[in-house]
Design an enzyme around this catalytic site. Structure first.
Site, PDB file in Angstrom:
ATOM      1  N   CYS A 189      -8.447  16.933   2.959  1.00 39.09           N
ATOM      2  CA  CYS A 189      -8.432  16.016   4.090  1.00 39.09           C
ATOM      3  C   CYS A 189      -7.855  16.653   5.358  1.00 39.09           C
ATOM      4  CB  CYS A 189      -7.662  14.736   3.772  1.00 39.09           C
ATOM      5  SG  CYS A 189      -8.024  13.482   5.018  1.00 39.09           S
ATOM      6  N   CYS A 368     -13.767  11.051   6.956  1.00 39.52           N
ATOM      7  CA  CYS A 368     -12.335  11.156   7.205  1.00 39.52           C
ATOM      8  C   CYS A 368     -11.915   9.988   8.097  1.00 39.52           C
ATOM      9  CB  CYS A 368     -12.050  12.490   7.893  1.00 39.52           C
ATOM     10  SG  CYS A 368     -10.300  12.828   7.967  1.00 39.52           S
TER      11      CYS A 368
HETATM   12  C1  LIG Z   1      -2.238  13.318   2.126  1.00 37.16           C
HETATM   13  C2  LIG Z   1      -3.678  13.262   1.715  1.00 37.16           C
HETATM   14  C3  LIG Z   1      -4.556  12.446   2.398  1.00 37.16           C
HETATM   15  C4  LIG Z   1      -5.887  12.378   2.041  1.00 37.16           C
HETATM   16  N1  LIG Z   1      -6.716  11.530   2.716  1.00 37.16           N
HETATM   17  C5  LIG Z   1      -8.008  11.422   2.350  1.00 37.16           C
HETATM   18  C6  LIG Z   1      -8.871  10.460   2.989  1.00 37.16           C
HETATM   19  O1  LIG Z   1      -8.462   9.718   3.875  1.00 37.16           O
HETATM   20  N2  LIG Z   1     -10.164  10.403   2.579  1.00 37.16           N
HETATM   21  C7  LIG Z   1     -10.652  11.196   1.585  1.00 37.16           C
HETATM   22  O2  LIG Z   1     -11.820  11.056   1.232  1.00 37.16           O
HETATM   23  N3  LIG Z   1      -9.855  12.112   0.972  1.00 37.16           N
HETATM   24  C8  LIG Z   1      -8.562  12.253   1.317  1.00 37.16           C
HETATM   25  N4  LIG Z   1      -7.735  13.148   0.678  1.00 37.16           N
HETATM   26  C9  LIG Z   1      -8.324  14.188  -0.197  1.00 37.16           C
HETATM   27  C10 LIG Z   1      -8.628  13.740  -1.609  1.00 37.16           C
HETATM   28  O3  LIG Z   1      -7.515  13.145  -2.213  1.00 37.16           O
HETATM   29  C11 LIG Z   1      -9.097  14.940  -2.411  1.00 37.16           C
HETATM   30  O4  LIG Z   1     -10.127  15.591  -1.706  1.00 37.16           O
HETATM   31  C12 LIG Z   1      -9.620  14.547  -3.780  1.00 37.16           C
HETATM   32  O5  LIG Z   1      -8.596  13.962  -4.536  1.00 37.16           O
HETATM   33  C13 LIG Z   1     -10.201  15.752  -4.486  1.00 37.16           C
HETATM   34  O6  LIG Z   1     -10.556  15.434  -5.789  1.00 37.16           O
HETATM   35  P1  LIG Z   1     -10.582  16.575  -6.906  1.00 37.16           P
HETATM   36  O7  LIG Z   1     -11.055  15.932  -8.158  1.00 37.16           O
HETATM   37  O8  LIG Z   1     -11.285  17.771  -6.423  1.00 37.16           O
HETATM   38  O9  LIG Z   1      -9.055  17.013  -7.054  1.00 37.16           O
HETATM   39  P2  LIG Z   1      -7.814  16.162  -7.515  1.00 37.16           P
HETATM   40  O10 LIG Z   1      -8.045  14.708  -7.336  1.00 37.16           O
HETATM   41  O11 LIG Z   1      -6.625  16.757  -6.845  1.00 37.16           O
HETATM   42  O12 LIG Z   1      -7.737  16.417  -9.088  1.00 37.16           O
HETATM   43  C14 LIG Z   1      -7.568  17.687  -9.670  1.00 37.16           C
HETATM   44  C15 LIG Z   1      -7.135  17.459 -11.111  1.00 37.16           C
HETATM   45  O13 LIG Z   1      -7.208  18.683 -11.819  1.00 37.16           O
HETATM   46  C16 LIG Z   1      -6.098  18.783 -12.677  1.00 37.16           C
HETATM   47  N5  LIG Z   1      -5.885  20.206 -12.970  1.00 37.16           N
HETATM   48  C17 LIG Z   1      -5.405  21.162 -12.131  1.00 37.16           C
HETATM   49  N6  LIG Z   1      -5.349  22.340 -12.771  1.00 37.16           N
HETATM   50  C18 LIG Z   1      -5.820  22.132 -14.041  1.00 37.16           C
HETATM   51  C19 LIG Z   1      -6.004  22.967 -15.172  1.00 37.16           C
HETATM   52  N7  LIG Z   1      -5.684  24.275 -15.148  1.00 37.16           N
HETATM   53  N8  LIG Z   1      -6.490  22.410 -16.302  1.00 37.16           N
HETATM   54  C20 LIG Z   1      -6.811  21.084 -16.353  1.00 37.16           C
HETATM   55  N9  LIG Z   1      -6.657  20.240 -15.302  1.00 37.16           N
HETATM   56  C21 LIG Z   1      -6.153  20.771 -14.165  1.00 37.16           C
HETATM   57  C22 LIG Z   1      -4.957  18.138 -11.889  1.00 37.16           C
HETATM   58  O14 LIG Z   1      -3.924  17.713 -12.756  1.00 37.16           O
HETATM   59  C23 LIG Z   1      -5.678  16.983 -11.209  1.00 37.16           C
HETATM   60  O15 LIG Z   1      -5.627  15.798 -11.960  1.00 37.16           O
HETATM   61  C24 LIG Z   1      -6.374  13.191   0.973  1.00 37.16           C
HETATM   62  C25 LIG Z   1      -5.488  14.012   0.262  1.00 37.16           C
HETATM   63  C26 LIG Z   1      -4.153  14.039   0.616  1.00 37.16           C
HETATM   64  C27 LIG Z   1      -3.195  14.900  -0.171  1.00 37.16           C
END
Ligand SMILES: Cc1cc2nc3c(=O)[nH]c(=O)nc-3n(C[C@H](O)[C@H](O)[C@H](O)COP(=O)(O)OP(=O)(O)OC[C@H]3O[C@@H](n4cnc5c(N)ncnc54)[C@H](O)[C@@H]3O)c2cc1C
Length: 440
Positions: A189, A368
């Site tokens: 984000c 966003c």
């Molecule tokens: C402050 C903040 C504000 C945000 N605002 C927005 C917004 O307004 N709008 C929006 O759309 N997005 C927003 N986001 C971004 C959004 O939260 C992320 O882009 C999204 O969560 C990504 O999803 P993901 O599944 O890729 O990763 P994540 O949701 O981070 O999940 C990754 C997972 O992988 C697991 N993992 C890591 N390493 C391993 C491993 N070796 N083995 C097994 N599991 C593992 C972790 O435990 C975690 O559960 C924001 C994020 C933050 C921090």
């Protein structure tokens, strides 16, 4: 189609307490392995669980808690409570899949296996990598100590460990510099670093303290926002509200006791400046996790899972896909992007299993909600080419209360009730309806 799969060692109770000292040495086997049960991983697992069964779908995820991270920004502003961001992972994992509460430490892509921290081995036919990116606070000297010191004025919305300290820091702010940073790395984000700046600025106005505080946004980027349409609107806001924006300025050191932050000029790295602060909001550098970034077969030079940006399929291993922040697709890293990728990965994976042509492509959609205060927001939506891809039939580059309410009250409901159940693929369908089918 999804018939074959088995556990070599019967593994009835797969949800285990995570401990690095407990070595299990079991071998599991499955048709599809999803590594990472965050936003993208859970959404996709929910979809897959409707076609696969418990014995041929494994989710590998170490955490007890799942956070809806987009709400962290509002927790930082004292608008939402931490409890609203969190649910137990076990309440979200679909019943029709096997959850191994463990983490991947080693991927062997040539043998189709993943080794886990507890010493297990998982054999898969198809692999989905959904491990996200992580904040690397430790890379900035002095930062972790300062974040742990409640008197330092240093805070960050980017971790569940620190986000609850942001509003207290804001409340104590009476004068001096309030500095907000954006690091020299990809971030999740990319709008959030400035959202918390606007919220703080609005808070100071409401409290009658604005004239005593100098609000500074120091970003490593050469621009305030990647999409010109929204960047123009944001520059205007910064000018009107007297927010000083410095581009190509990167935080390199924090001294929480002296309340001083050191920045480098990215165009002249030898040029450093030390700024005193009363409040320092830090967005740390971020990267994929070690197990991913250290695997050269899996990743590109920057440590992201190397996929085709349209199909989300791995460029060297066709039985592997990535979803969410860990993928090399050059979209803005957001939950909104992961939502739009979910159906693409799901349908393309099904096609690979049937030796068919991949049917769907991802256009880079990301959104966003740029919260600019306690009741206003610009809803940015765009594609790979940084062209606006707006859902609503009105101008979205202006601040609106309706968009603030969408961010605060509507999108979280969609997230928990639709996306986490595999029923939300982003707003493309609504966009078509709203634009009478004339829009992409
Ligand atoms: C402050 C903040 C504000 C945000 N605002 C927005 C917004 O307004 N709008 C929006 O759309 N997005 C927003 N986001 C971004 C959004 O939260 C992320 O882009 C999204 O969560 C990504 O999803 P993901 O599944 O890729 O990763 P994540 O949701 O981070 O999940 C990754 C997972 O992988 C697991 N993992 C890591 N390493 C391993 C491993 N070796 N083995 C097994 N599991 C593992 C972790 O435990 C975690 O559960 C924001 C994020 C933050 C921090």
């Amino acid at each position: 189609m999804f018939a074959r799969c088995y556990n070599k060692i019967s593994h009835l109770n797969s949800i285990r307490p995570f401990s690095s000292t407990k070595i299990l040495n079991e071998t599991h086997s499955c048709k599809v392995l999803v590594v990472g049960g965050g936003t993208g991983g859970l959404a996709l697992t929910a979809k897959l669980s409707r076609t696969l069964n418990k014995s041929n779908l494994i989710l590998l995820e170490p955490s007890n808690d799942h956070y809806y991270q987009p709400l962290f920004t509002l927790v930082g502003g004292g608008i939402e409570k931490m409890k609203d961001t969190r649910k137990y992972e076990e309440d979200l994992v679909p019943k029709n899949c096997t959850w191994l509460k463990d983490k991947a430490v080693d991927f062997n892509l040539k043998k189709n296996t993943v080794n886990t921290a507890l010493g297990d081995k998982i054999e898969y036919d198809y692999l989905i990598v959904a491990t996200g990116i992580i904040p690397r606070y430790e890379l900035i000297p002095g930062l972790v100590e300062s974040l742990k010191n409640p008197e330092s004025g240093v805070c960050s919305i980017y971790s569940p460990n620190y986000v609850e300290n942001v509003f207290p820091v804001m409340q104590k702010l009476n004068s001096g510099n309030a500095i907000f940073t954006f690091p020299n790395s990809p971030v999740k984000c990319p709008g959030a670093p400035q959202k918390i700046c606007y919220i703080t600025e609005d808070y100071l106005r409401k409290e009658g303290k604005r004239t005593n505080v100098n609000v500074i946004y120091n970003t490593s980027l050469p621009v305030i926002f990647g999409v010109k349409r929204y960047a123009d609107a944001l520059w205007k806001i910064c000018k009107e509200r007297d927010i000083n924006v410095n581009t190509r300025t990167n935080l390199v050191r924090v001294n929480g006791e002296k309340k001083e932050a050191t920045f480098e000029n990215l165009d002249k790295p030898e040029e450093k400046s030390i700024l005193p602060f009363s409040m320092l909001h830090v967005v740390p550098p971020m990267s994929t996790t070690e197990a991913i970034s250290s695997n050269k077969d899996l990743t590109n030079a920057a440590g992201f899972v190397e996929v085709d940006k349209s199909t989300m399929q791995h460029v060297r291993f066709p039985n592997i896909f990535a979803i969410g922040d860990c993928s090399s697709s050059p979209n803005s890293k957001t939950a909104a992007a992961a939502a739009a990728q979910t159906n693409v990965v799901f349908e393309n994976l099904k096609a690979v299993m049937k030796n068919q042509k991949l049917p769907l492509t991802y256009d880079g959609y990301a959104s966003c909600p740029l919260v600019t205060g306690y009741d206003k927001c610009i809803l940015a939506e765009f594609d790979y080419e940084l062209n606006p891809l707006e859902t609503f039939p009105f101008r979205q580059d202006v601040e609106r209360t309706s968009m603030f309410l969408l961010k605060k009250d509507v999108i979280p409901v969609i997230y928990w009730n639709l996306m986490m159940k595999g029923l939300w693929n982003g707003p493309a369908l609504f966009r078509k309806i709203m634009h009478l089918g004339l829009h992409k």
